[in-house]
Design a protein around this motif. Sequence first.
Motif, PDB file in Angstrom:
ATOM      1  N   ASP A   1       0.870  -1.196   0.000  1.00 56.39           N
ATOM      2  CA  ASP A   1      -0.249   0.012  -0.117  1.00 56.39           C
ATOM      3  C   ASP A   1       0.653   1.350   0.172  1.00 56.39           C
ATOM      4  OD1 ASP A   1      -2.700   1.365   0.111  1.00 56.39           O
ATOM      5  OD2 ASP A   1      -2.256   1.755   2.215  1.00 56.39           O
ATOM      6  N   ALA A   2       1.959   1.187   0.553  1.00 53.44           N
ATOM      7  CA  ALA A   2       2.944   2.335   0.865  1.00 53.44           C
ATOM      8  C   ALA A   2       3.762   2.705  -0.504  1.00 53.44           C
ATOM      9  CB  ALA A   2       3.897   2.404   2.087  1.00 53.44           C
ATOM     10  N   LEU A   3       4.090   1.557  -0.917  1.00 57.07           N
ATOM     11  CA  LEU A   3       5.087   1.809  -2.368  1.00 57.07           C
ATOM     12  C   LEU A   3       4.314   1.900  -3.512  1.00 57.07           C
ATOM     13  CD1 LEU A   3       7.397  -1.073  -1.286  1.00 57.07           C
ATOM     14  CD2 LEU A   3       7.610   1.354  -1.312  1.00 57.07           C
ATOM     15  N   CYS A   4       2.851   1.568  -3.844  1.00 50.26           N
ATOM     16  CA  CYS A   4       2.201   1.820  -5.015  1.00 50.26           C
ATOM     17  C   CYS A   4       1.186   2.960  -5.233  1.00 50.26           C
ATOM     18  CB  CYS A   4       1.864   0.229  -5.655  1.00 50.26           C
ATOM     19  SG  CYS A   4       0.364  -0.371  -4.542  1.00 50.26           S
ATOM     20  N   ALA A   5       0.852   3.225  -6.296  1.00 50.29           N
ATOM     21  CA  ALA A   5      -0.084   4.189  -6.526  1.00 50.29           C
ATOM     22  C   ALA A   5      -1.424   3.609  -6.341  1.00 50.29           C
ATOM     23  CB  ALA A   5      -0.165   4.621  -7.998  1.00 50.29           C
ATOM     24  N   ARG A   6      -1.681   2.344  -6.572  1.00 50.45           N
ATOM     25  CA  ARG A   6      -2.921   1.660  -6.152  1.00 50.45           C
ATOM     26  C   ARG A   6      -2.760   0.196  -6.219  1.00 50.45           C
ATOM     27  NH1 ARG A   6      -7.332   2.490 -11.148  1.00 50.45           N
ATOM     28  NH2 ARG A   6      -6.062   1.685 -12.593  1.00 50.45           N
ATOM     29  N   TRP A   7      -3.422  -0.789  -5.539  1.00 50.72           N
ATOM     30  CA  TRP A   7      -3.541  -1.938  -5.690  1.00 50.72           C
ATOM     31  C   TRP A   7      -4.899  -2.472  -5.362  1.00 50.72           C
ATOM     32  CZ3 TRP A   7      -4.535  -5.584  -1.626  1.00 50.72           C
ATOM     33  CH2 TRP A   7      -4.552  -4.987  -0.240  1.00 50.72           C
ATOM     34  N   GLY A   8      -5.123  -3.779  -5.663  1.00 53.07           N
ATOM     35  CA  GLY A   8      -6.386  -4.596  -5.577  1.00 53.07           C
ATOM     36  C   GLY A   8      -6.414  -5.851  -5.644  1.00 53.07           C
ATOM     37  N   VAL A   9      -7.498  -6.442  -5.445  1.00 51.82           N
ATOM     38  CA  VAL A   9      -7.726  -8.089  -5.320  1.00 51.82           C
ATOM     39  C   VAL A   9      -9.091  -8.268  -6.240  1.00 51.82           C
ATOM     40  CG1 VAL A   9      -8.014 -10.086  -4.027  1.00 51.82           C
ATOM     41  CG2 VAL A   9      -6.689  -8.271  -3.219  1.00 51.82           C
TER      42      VAL A   9
ATOM     43  N   GLU B   1     -11.195 -11.612  -8.229  1.00 49.44           N
ATOM     44  CA  GLU B   1     -11.410 -13.035  -8.414  1.00 49.44           C
ATOM     45  C   GLU B   1     -10.820 -13.356  -9.757  1.00 49.44           C
ATOM     46  OE1 GLU B   1     -12.491 -15.104  -5.780  1.00 49.44           O
ATOM     47  OE2 GLU B   1     -12.598 -13.293  -4.910  1.00 49.44           O
ATOM     48  N   ALA B   2     -10.317 -14.388  -9.708  1.00 53.70           N
ATOM     49  CA  ALA B   2      -9.756 -14.947 -11.122  1.00 53.70           C
ATOM     50  C   ALA B   2     -10.723 -15.944 -11.632  1.00 53.70           C
ATOM     51  CB  ALA B   2      -8.330 -15.683 -10.828  1.00 53.70           C
ATOM     52  N   PRO B   3     -10.653 -16.227 -13.155  1.00 53.64           N
ATOM     53  CA  PRO B   3     -11.601 -17.185 -13.656  1.00 53.64           C
ATOM     54  C   PRO B   3     -11.238 -18.528 -13.028  1.00 53.64           C
ATOM     55  CG  PRO B   3     -10.311 -15.888 -15.321  1.00 53.64           C
ATOM     56  CD  PRO B   3      -9.946 -15.671 -13.802  1.00 53.64           C
ATOM     57  N   CYS B   4     -10.103 -18.928 -12.661  1.00 56.20           N
ATOM     58  CA  CYS B   4     -10.092 -20.473 -12.173  1.00 56.20           C
ATOM     59  C   CYS B   4     -10.418 -20.533 -10.680  1.00 56.20           C
ATOM     60  CB  CYS B   4      -8.600 -20.546 -12.302  1.00 56.20           C
ATOM     61  SG  CYS B   4      -7.343 -19.543 -11.149  1.00 56.20           S
ATOM     62  N   GLY B   5     -10.858 -19.370 -10.082  1.00 53.48           N
ATOM     63  CA  GLY B   5     -11.336 -19.713  -8.738  1.00 53.48           C
ATOM     64  C   GLY B   5     -10.633 -19.004  -7.627  1.00 53.48           C
ATOM     65  N   GLY B   6      -9.227 -18.703  -8.227  1.00 51.67           N
ATOM     66  CA  GLY B   6      -8.436 -18.229  -7.241  1.00 51.67           C
ATOM     67  C   GLY B   6      -8.456 -16.614  -7.183  1.00 51.67           C
ATOM     68  N   ARG B   7      -7.282 -15.835  -7.102  1.00 57.06           N
ATOM     69  CA  ARG B   7      -7.177 -14.450  -6.958  1.00 57.06           C
ATOM     70  C   ARG B   7      -6.361 -13.789  -7.849  1.00 57.06           C
ATOM     71  NH1 ARG B   7      -6.661 -16.926  -3.400  1.00 57.06           N
ATOM     72  NH2 ARG B   7      -8.564 -17.545  -1.863  1.00 57.06           N
ATOM     73  N   VAL B   8      -6.639 -12.666  -8.160  1.00 48.52           N
ATOM     74  CA  VAL B   8      -5.445 -11.911  -9.016  1.00 48.52           C
ATOM     75  C   VAL B   8      -5.276 -10.487  -7.895  1.00 48.52           C
ATOM     76  CG1 VAL B   8      -4.959 -10.530 -10.951  1.00 48.52           C
ATOM     77  CG2 VAL B   8      -6.466 -12.413 -11.220  1.00 48.52           C
ATOM     78  N   VAL B   9      -3.832 -10.263  -7.489  1.00 43.42           N
ATOM     79  CA  VAL B   9      -3.668  -9.225  -6.885  1.00 43.42           C
ATOM     80  C   VAL B   9      -2.868  -8.303  -7.565  1.00 43.42           C
ATOM     81  CG1 VAL B   9      -2.660  -8.308  -4.752  1.00 43.42           C
ATOM     82  CG2 VAL B   9      -3.590 -10.682  -4.698  1.00 43.42           C
ATOM     83  N   SER B  10      -3.127  -7.287  -7.891  1.00 42.07           N
ATOM     84  CA  SER B  10      -2.392  -6.059  -8.874  1.00 42.07           C
ATOM     85  C   SER B  10      -2.201  -5.281  -8.146  1.00 42.07           C
ATOM     86  CB  SER B  10      -3.402  -5.848  -9.828  1.00 42.07           C
ATOM     87  OG  SER B  10      -4.328  -4.920  -9.317  1.00 42.07           O
ATOM     88  N   ALA B  11      -1.051  -4.296  -8.769  1.00 41.17           N
ATOM     89  CA  ALA B  11      -0.431  -3.294  -7.986  1.00 41.17           C
ATOM     90  C   ALA B  11       0.123  -2.400  -9.100  1.00 41.17           C
ATOM     91  CB  ALA B  11       0.893  -3.653  -7.075  1.00 41.17           C
ATOM     92  N   GLU B  12       0.026  -0.981  -9.175  1.00 41.08           N
ATOM     93  CA  GLU B  12       0.568  -0.285 -10.077  1.00 41.08           C
ATOM     94  C   GLU B  12       1.508   0.643  -9.505  1.00 41.08           C
ATOM     95  OE1 GLU B  12      -2.474   1.947 -12.450  1.00 41.08           O
ATOM     96  OE2 GLU B  12      -3.292   0.073 -13.172  1.00 41.08           O
ATOM     97  N   ILE B  13       2.680   0.908 -10.201  1.00 44.12           N
ATOM     98  CA  ILE B  13       3.510   1.926  -9.594  1.00 44.12           C
ATOM     99  C   ILE B  13       3.750   3.045 -10.741  1.00 44.12           C
ATOM    100  CG2 ILE B  13       6.223   2.208  -9.048  1.00 44.12           C
ATOM    101  CD1 ILE B  13       6.172  -0.989  -8.740  1.00 44.12           C
ATOM    102  N   VAL B  14       3.727   4.420 -10.418  1.00 47.92           N
ATOM    103  CA  VAL B  14       3.731   5.503 -11.129  1.00 47.92           C
ATOM    104  C   VAL B  14       5.205   6.012 -10.840  1.00 47.92           C
ATOM    105  CG1 VAL B  14       2.937   7.495 -11.976  1.00 47.92           C
ATOM    106  CG2 VAL B  14       1.645   5.868 -11.308  1.00 47.92           C
ATOM    107  N   PRO B  15       6.189   5.890 -11.951  1.00 49.40           N
ATOM    108  CA  PRO B  15       7.693   6.336 -11.460  1.00 49.40           C
ATOM    109  C   PRO B  15       7.612   7.947 -10.938  1.00 49.40           C
ATOM    110  CG  PRO B  15       7.535   4.935 -13.368  1.00 49.40           C
ATOM    111  CD  PRO B  15       6.090   5.273 -12.899  1.00 49.40           C
ATOM    112  N   GLY B  16       8.132   8.394 -10.026  1.00 49.24           N
ATOM    113  CA  GLY B  16       8.450   9.653  -9.391  1.00 49.24           C
ATOM    114  C   GLY B  16       7.019  10.114  -8.822  1.00 49.24           C
ATOM    115  N   ARG B  17       6.352   9.223  -8.251  1.00 45.88           N
ATOM    116  CA  ARG B  17       5.273   9.274  -7.456  1.00 45.88           C
ATOM    117  C   ARG B  17       5.928   9.611  -6.046  1.00 45.88           C
ATOM    118  NH1 ARG B  17       2.484   5.984  -4.296  1.00 45.88           N
ATOM    119  NH2 ARG B  17       0.598   6.888  -3.455  1.00 45.88           N
TER     120      ARG B  17
END
Length: 160
Positions: A134-142, A144-160
Amino acid sequence: MALPSNDIPRRSGIGSSGTATASAFRPGGAMTAGLGFALPARGEAIAVARRRVRAYLGGAGCDSDTVETAALLVSELTTNAVRHTASPVFECRVHFDGVRVRLEIEDQGGTPDRPERREPGPGDVDGRGLLLVDALCARWGVAEAPCGGRVVSAEIVPGR
């Protein structure tokens, strides 16, 4: 801020062989060049994921601070997939479009728990990974994946 579930793209054709593909993602689901690979959900795979992400981002012209931030985020997110799911493999996807880096770690589930940020006490030995994310990226989230698992994503904006 967490990503809305519909902002998480679906599978990009990554097989369980551990080989990389040339597919990645862009907000809205359109595919562009990037890196994707699958690895066994074992501790030693975390370092492999970190090295592959560093190599891709360095080769894509990403600055060294952002490369190292992405490597740390991949370490945290893949550690969660290895430690907190019953998934035999995880998939890693990374894309740098010249403006931002987007990372995704997808597991195959096997547990009902979703990753969530906690507030560990001073004596707790773990539970700080998503605070760091949470502290290092611009945004992140979770999502559901089609296979029944999860996708955790994070976005970094350089210089932020």
